[in-house]
Structures are given as C-alpha cells and as structure tokens.
Design a protein around this motif. Structure first.
Motif, PDB file in Angstrom:
ATOM      1  N   ILE A 249      -5.991 -18.353 -30.935  1.00 42.68           N
ATOM      2  CA  ILE A 249      -5.056 -19.464 -30.747  1.00 42.68           C
ATOM      3  C   ILE A 249      -5.529 -20.412 -29.658  1.00 42.68           C
ATOM      4  O   ILE A 249      -5.041 -21.539 -29.565  1.00 42.68           O
ATOM      5  CB  ILE A 249      -3.632 -18.957 -30.432  1.00 42.68           C
ATOM      6  N   ALA A 250      -6.491 -19.980 -28.849  1.00 46.36           N
ATOM      7  CA  ALA A 250      -7.041 -20.856 -27.800  1.00 46.36           C
ATOM      8  C   ALA A 250      -8.131 -21.760 -28.338  1.00 46.36           C
ATOM      9  O   ALA A 250      -8.550 -22.701 -27.657  1.00 46.36           O
ATOM     10  CB  ALA A 250      -7.599 -20.017 -26.651  1.00 46.36           C
ATOM     11  N   ASN A 251      -8.592 -21.498 -29.552  1.00 47.17           N
ATOM     12  CA  ASN A 251      -9.712 -22.246 -30.087  1.00 47.17           C
ATOM     13  C   ASN A 251      -9.322 -23.687 -30.397  1.00 47.17           C
ATOM     14  O   ASN A 251      -8.255 -23.964 -30.941  1.00 47.17           O
ATOM     15  CB  ASN A 251     -10.222 -21.579 -31.365  1.00 47.17           C
ATOM     16  N   ILE A 252     -10.210 -24.609 -30.050  1.00 42.16           N
ATOM     17  CA  ILE A 252     -10.017 -26.022 -30.341  1.00 42.16           C
ATOM     18  C   ILE A 252     -11.019 -26.426 -31.421  1.00 42.16           C
ATOM     19  O   ILE A 252     -12.230 -26.248 -31.232  1.00 42.16           O
ATOM     20  CB  ILE A 252     -10.222 -26.884 -29.083  1.00 42.16           C
ATOM     21  N   PRO A 253     -10.558 -26.922 -32.556  1.00 42.30           N
ATOM     22  CA  PRO A 253     -11.482 -27.297 -33.633  1.00 42.30           C
ATOM     23  C   PRO A 253     -12.548 -28.271 -33.152  1.00 42.30           C
ATOM     24  O   PRO A 253     -12.303 -29.102 -32.273  1.00 42.30           O
ATOM     25  CB  PRO A 253     -10.563 -27.940 -34.678  1.00 42.30           C
ATOM     26  N   SER A 254     -13.721 -28.155 -33.741  1.00 41.64           N
ATOM     27  CA  SER A 254     -14.841 -28.994 -33.309  1.00 41.64           C
ATOM     28  C   SER A 254     -14.557 -30.473 -33.512  1.00 41.64           C
ATOM     29  O   SER A 254     -15.038 -31.319 -32.751  1.00 41.64           O
ATOM     30  CB  SER A 254     -16.112 -28.596 -34.059  1.00 41.64           C
ATOM     31  N   THR A 255     -13.773 -30.813 -34.530  1.00 38.40           N
ATOM     32  CA  THR A 255     -13.443 -32.215 -34.759  1.00 38.40           C
ATOM     33  C   THR A 255     -12.634 -32.787 -33.606  1.00 38.40           C
ATOM     34  O   THR A 255     -12.675 -33.989 -33.354  1.00 38.40           O
ATOM     35  CB  THR A 255     -12.636 -32.372 -36.060  1.00 38.40           C
ATOM     36  N   VAL A 256     -11.896 -31.926 -32.901  1.00 43.64           N
ATOM     37  CA  VAL A 256     -11.123 -32.360 -31.748  1.00 43.64           C
ATOM     38  C   VAL A 256     -11.962 -32.306 -30.477  1.00 43.64           C
ATOM     39  O   VAL A 256     -11.944 -33.234 -29.666  1.00 43.64           O
ATOM     40  CB  VAL A 256      -9.859 -31.490 -31.587  1.00 43.64           C
ATOM     41  N   SER A 257     -12.700 -31.212 -30.307  1.00 46.90           N
ATOM     42  CA  SER A 257     -13.466 -31.036 -29.067  1.00 46.90           C
ATOM     43  C   SER A 257     -14.477 -32.154 -28.862  1.00 46.90           C
ATOM     44  O   SER A 257     -14.794 -32.511 -27.724  1.00 46.90           O
ATOM     45  CB  SER A 257     -14.163 -29.675 -29.066  1.00 46.90           C
ATOM     46  N   LYS A 266     -14.879 -22.050 -23.889  1.00 49.13           N
ATOM     47  CA  LYS A 266     -13.919 -21.270 -24.651  1.00 49.13           C
ATOM     48  C   LYS A 266     -13.421 -20.075 -23.831  1.00 49.13           C
ATOM     49  O   LYS A 266     -14.043 -19.677 -22.854  1.00 49.13           O
ATOM     50  CB  LYS A 266     -14.556 -20.773 -25.953  1.00 49.13           C
ATOM     51  N   MET A 267     -12.315 -19.532 -24.265  1.00 48.44           N
ATOM     52  CA  MET A 267     -11.802 -18.302 -23.657  1.00 48.44           C
ATOM     53  C   MET A 267     -12.799 -17.171 -23.891  1.00 48.44           C
ATOM     54  O   MET A 267     -13.346 -17.030 -24.985  1.00 48.44           O
ATOM     55  CB  MET A 267     -10.463 -17.919 -24.279  1.00 48.44           C
TER      56      MET A 267
END
Length: 520
Positions: A249-257, A266-267
């Motif tokens: 749930i901590a992951n941020i999609p690459s399109t956003v990052s 990342k965590m």
C-alpha cells in the motif's frame, strides 16, 4: 515439479538447519556451504516465543540477503527427552538478482522447505537432498557480488549503504532504490498475480480485512515513509505478511513517481526482527516495515514511528492498536472518511463472497453505485474490467491497462475458486494504487500552481475533500506529504467545513447515487 517452480532463478546463497538444544540453546545444526558465515542466524530463524506454536514460517532480513525458514515443533515419545519436544527450522538465504528484484523471492523455496522440515525435525543425518537443492538453485558468493553490482548499475546511485552485518568483515554492500517489492509486480498496470501459491500477496485481502478502517491510517503512514513496527506473539507468519502488505500500500505507481519533484525511496520490508537485529534496525535509513515477537521493542521508542499491536489470531473482531512515540504528530485516530472508504472495501470483499457484508447500510448494489468512486472532480470507474479516469486532459497509457492474471493453476485445473482468489488480490491492490494515484494527481496542481514558487501555499477544507481526505483530521498528513514529495510548505486553514461538504454533495447530486465519500 510444478510449472511455477520451473522458472526459478538460482539465487540461494546458503541452506541451513537450526535447532533448539536444551543445553546449548539455539544452534546451527548444519549448513551448506560450510564456509558461509551464518553467525547469528540461529536467533533470526527461531524468534522469541516460537516454542508455544507447532509450526510457523519466518521471513527475515540479513543484509544484503533475505531469509526464510519453516519451523516445526514435534512432541517426542519420551517426555523426559529434550523437554518432550523437538524444535527445528530448515531455511534458505537468498540474494537479489536482476530477475527476482532486491527481495529475491524467498517464498519460491517454501514448498521444498516444508517437505525437508518433516524429515529433519526429529533428527536426520541425510542432508543429500539439501545439498542437491543448493547445487541446482544455489549461487556462489563471487557471483552474488557481481550480480549486486549489476543491479546497482541498472538502478542508479545507491541511496542506502549498510555494513554486511552477517559477514563480520569491513566490506560494504550497496542498496539502490529499494525494489525489494519488485517494481514489475507492484505496478498498477503490470501487476500479475504470482504463480506460486506461497506468494505473500495472496494474504493481502486478509491483511486489509483484519486491519479494518485502520488500514487507511497505515496507508497514510506508509506514504509518509514512516518506520512501522508490528508486534505479535508467534506464530509470526501472518505478521510477516502484514509487513509485505504495508509495503504494497506504500507503493507509488511509476506513472506518478515520475511526476514528483522529490524522489523518495520505497519502504524497506525488514520482515521479522529480534533483539539481535536492533543494530541493523537502528542503521536503516528511511521508512521501513518490520514485525517482532519481542516485547522489548515496545519500549524501544526510538526504533519506530508507529507501533501496531496486532490482535490475537483467534480474535477476528478486534482491529490493531496503533501507538506512536511521545511528541509524534502522526494520527492514530480513525476519521469519518476512513470509515466510509472502508465500506467500499467491504463491498469489494462481499462481491467475491469472502465476508458477510451485505451493503444494505449504504444502499445501492455492487454492480453500479459503489464502483463510482468520486474524489473531487475525478471519477474512478473501478471494477473487475479495469478502471479508467474520466475527464482527464492527459491520457495515461498505463492507467488504462488492465491488470492481467497469470495463474497457471487455473488453466490446468479449471478451479474457479483459484480464479476468484486471484482476482480479489489484484482488485485489492489496484484499489490502493488507484487511491494513491488520485491523491498525488489531485495534490500536484494544488501545490504547484503554474510552477510558481511560493513560500507557503494555503489549502482549504474543500481542497482536502477534493483529495478524498477528511477536512477535519487529515491536514497534518497533507502538509507532510507535500513537503516530502513536492518540497512545498503548505498550511491548511478553515477547519470545520460542514457547509462545504453539503455544497460538494449537492454539486454532484445529479449522480445516480450519491458518492460513498459523503455517506455516513
């Protein structure tokens, strides 16, 4: 050999058997290769309190490696022998490779380990199958060094450097972007249900359901890259899956990052930690998720930002207790928006028949109303056929793609239950990916208006509503989020916005059914 085993990448650096000896305590009974330094692994593989359970699976971190072992506690026929029980664990230590990512996929070896512990828990001097397994799946230390270097060059400059606590030497191992949770597996667009039935992602729905509305407190803390520590007495397997789920749930999609001003690591999933791991935990920079069965960690307040006390496995109606150190600004209070959003998750679970939630309280049915998730001016059509953002001026290639299933078992067995289990995991993960994507895509224009540099940006309660957050309680979260990812200082003013909520609700009253975000 099953199909999912055939594509295993050789990445085992050591195989070991550890045992509880009534006279010497935890000991390494056997290992291969014999010259590999495993000092201390007997405490990582047999954490505190394990004598109270019959079996368990333990994940742990031993930089730069990841370990997993299977534990068994078998009673003896002679109660006067070995205190009436044999306690042992068989495990492997894996190294990251370009194919497996920096977590090394240790779960790929669980089926083999579960078979081996049955033979060795009551003592056996036949280690041939363990040696053969290493020869097929093993990798020598020199090869490990080269592979880590290749991963480093692929991922860019290192952001975390650690002394190899397991080696006792002065050599340092480098970590690049923490891809312990493989980027390819975590992506909203490319995530595939793992083929192996032992993959931790299969436990994600249970993790979310057991957390209840507090899952959104964890989600916010994880996005802020806090140090999150779970406490649970043995068995520790489920606590390890909570660590994995938190990193999901901590992951941020690459399109956003790619659109963020600041790049944030990342965590780090540390999995189970004990007293012997305290130096490693203290040396870990940035956010991490870990679990422990040692009560002493509750008093080591400098080691965590959020302590999560997991309820007993037999108590299905109690949610985790969240504790923060003195002086922390991190919220441990469930707000109204968290509860409403959790009802959407309950409906998602109910649509797969995995709980008793009927949805009558909120009205509507699963086929239409709840899939219309409105956050501000964005509509997310969310369901099994994928999700699509409407009214978006920018077309995002990856967001429109469906998450595909890749479960070889379903094609061979035709078992519909396997298909549904796979689908719910993808849906749950995609739910949080969509939530995170919308949060950042909506916050970005608020804090970077026309890229004009301003000392302090003022946000109002209606801005928080547009973000899908609680206007009363999530102001501090947004402030820290903007600072971490955009380098912007913001202030949230004008708390108490019942009028704004009513206005926003009326604004979208033309929708067939009022959005779940505004239903109590």
């Amino acid at each position: 050999m099953n199909d999912y085993q055939s594509d295993h990448v050789p990445n085992v650096v050591a195989i070991y058997i550890v045992r509880f000896d009534t006279k010497r305590g935890n000991v390494i009974e056997w290992q291969y290769p014999e010259d590999f330094d495993l000092k201390g692994i007997e405490f990582q593989a047999l954490p505190s309190g394990l004598h109270a359970v019959n079996q368990d699976i333990i994940y742990f971190t031993r930089p730069p490696f990841i370990g997993v072992c299977v534990f068994r506690n078998e009673p003896t026929f002679d109660q006067s022998l070995d205190r009436g029980a044999h306690m042992a664990a068989v495990g492997v230590l894996v190294t990251p490779t370009a194919e497996t990512g920096l977590c090394g996929r240790p779960w790929n070896h669980l089926e083999f380990l579960q078979n081996e512990i049955l033979q060795h828990v009551n003592f056996s001097d036949d280690y041939s199958s363990l040696v053969d397994y290493f020869e097929k799946r093993g990798i020598r230390l020199n090869s490990v060094d080269n592979d880590l270097l290749s991963l480093e060059s692929e991922s860019g400059p290192s952001t975390l450097r650690r002394r190899a606590l397991s080696s006792g030497s002065n050599s340092k191992f480098q970590y690049s972007r923490n891809r312990c949770l493989s980027t390819s597996e975590m992506s909203t667009a490319s995530y595939q249900v793992p083929v192996t039935p032992f993959h931790p992602a299969h436990h994600f729905p249970d993790f979310v359901r057991s957390c209840g509305p507090t899952i959104f407190l964890l989600w916010k803390a994880a996005l802020l890259k806090k140090r999150i520590l779970f406490y649970s007495p043995p068995p520790v397997e489920e606590a390890c899956y909570s660590v994995y789920g938190t990193c999901l749930i901590a992951n941020i999609p690459s399109t956003v990052s790619r659109t963020l001003r600041n790049k944030v690591d990342k965590m780090r999933p540390l999995f189970n930690v004990g007293v012997s791991d305290i130096p490693m935990v203290e040396a870990t920079e940035g956010g991490y998720a870990a679990c422990t069965s040692d009560l002493i960690f509750q008093h080591k307040k400098s080691l965590y930002d959020l302590l999560v006390i997991l309820p007993h496995e037999d108590n299905h109606h109690q949610h985790p207790e969240l504790i923060t150190p003195p002086g922390s600004q991190l919220s441990t209070k469930i707000n109204a928006t968290d509860i409403r959003r959790y009802r959407v998750l309950l409906k998602l679970l109910a649509s797969y028949g995995v709980n008793n939630y009927t949805g009558e309280e909120d009205g509507g049915d699963i086929t239409d109303t709840w899939r219309k998730m409105m956050f501000g001016g964005w509509f997310w059509w969310y369901g099994r056929d994928g999700y699509q953002r409407l009214n978006d001026d920018e077309e995002d290639e990856e967001n429109g793609e469906e998450i595909t299933l890749n479960n070889q078992n379903e094609s061979s067995s035709g078992n519909s239950s396997n298909v549904e289990a796979s689908e719910i995991e993808v849906e749950m993960i995609r739910f949080f990916q969509a939530l995170t994507t919308n949060l950042f895509n909506t916050l970005r224009p608020m804090v970077t208006p026309n890229e004009v540099e301003e000392e302090t940006i003022i946000l109002y309660p209606d801005n928080l509503i547009q973000l899908g957050l609680d206007p009363q309680d999530d102001g501090a979260f947004v402030k820290e989020l903007a600072d971490i990812y955009f380098g912007k200082k913001i202030e949230v003013v004008g708390k108490g916005c019942n009028i704004l909520i009513q206005f926003c609700s009326n604004l979208f009253s033309s929708i067939e059914d009022t959005c779940c975000c505004f239903r109590i």
